[in-house]
Enzyme design. Sequence first.
Site, PDB file in Angstrom:
ATOM      1  N   THR A  53     -38.584 -11.696  28.951  1.00 19.28           N
ATOM      2  CA  THR A  53     -38.045 -12.138  27.704  1.00 19.28           C
ATOM      3  C   THR A  53     -36.367 -12.193  27.499  1.00 19.28           C
ATOM      4  OG1 THR A  53     -38.729  -9.650  27.449  1.00 19.28           O
ATOM      5  CG2 THR A  53     -39.781 -11.495  25.986  1.00 19.28           C
ATOM      6  N   GLY A  54     -36.024 -13.230  26.884  1.00 20.08           N
ATOM      7  CA  GLY A  54     -34.593 -13.465  26.680  1.00 20.08           C
ATOM      8  C   GLY A  54     -34.215 -14.403  27.550  1.00 20.08           C
ATOM      9  N   CYS A  55     -34.771 -14.635  28.624  1.00 19.68           N
ATOM     10  CA  CYS A  55     -34.301 -15.783  29.678  1.00 19.68           C
ATOM     11  C   CYS A  55     -34.456 -16.981  29.457  1.00 19.68           C
ATOM     12  CB  CYS A  55     -34.962 -15.319  31.109  1.00 19.68           C
ATOM     13  SG  CYS A  55     -34.238 -13.799  31.990  1.00 19.68           S
ATOM     14  N   ILE A  56     -33.441 -17.928  29.513  1.00 17.89           N
ATOM     15  CA  ILE A  56     -33.576 -19.298  29.150  1.00 17.89           C
ATOM     16  C   ILE A  56     -34.385 -20.083  30.253  1.00 17.89           C
ATOM     17  CG2 ILE A  56     -32.390 -20.916  27.846  1.00 17.89           C
ATOM     18  CD1 ILE A  56     -29.939 -19.379  28.195  1.00 17.89           C
TER      19      ILE A  56
END
Length: 110
Positions: A107-110
């Site tokens: 989560t939070g990774c582009i």
Amino acid sequence: MAYEVDGKTIAADEEGYIVNLADWSEPLAAIIAKSEGLEMTPNHWEVVNFLREYYNEFQIAPAIRVLTKAIGKKLGPDKGNNKYLYDLFPYGPAKQACKIAGLPKPTGCI
């Protein structure tokens, strides 16, 4: 997208993350690593195995900050830092290592 391992086709999403976590194996991890331009060393495996244990315990792939702190706690400060992890996984330790470990994108990774 898919990976070929021992005559089996393993489905992956368009970014290369495997679709079914139960399909993961060490030979598959080596193939994913190679597709990422990495040759797996004992240090790579240490991080990959750590991620798999973390995921089994918490049911989530850790973001980089959490990963760095958790690795530092378990493997020591010389390994629990961004420089060490980025040297192993130049495309982002959380993202790239999770892909090789057969885990979903953190989560939070582009």
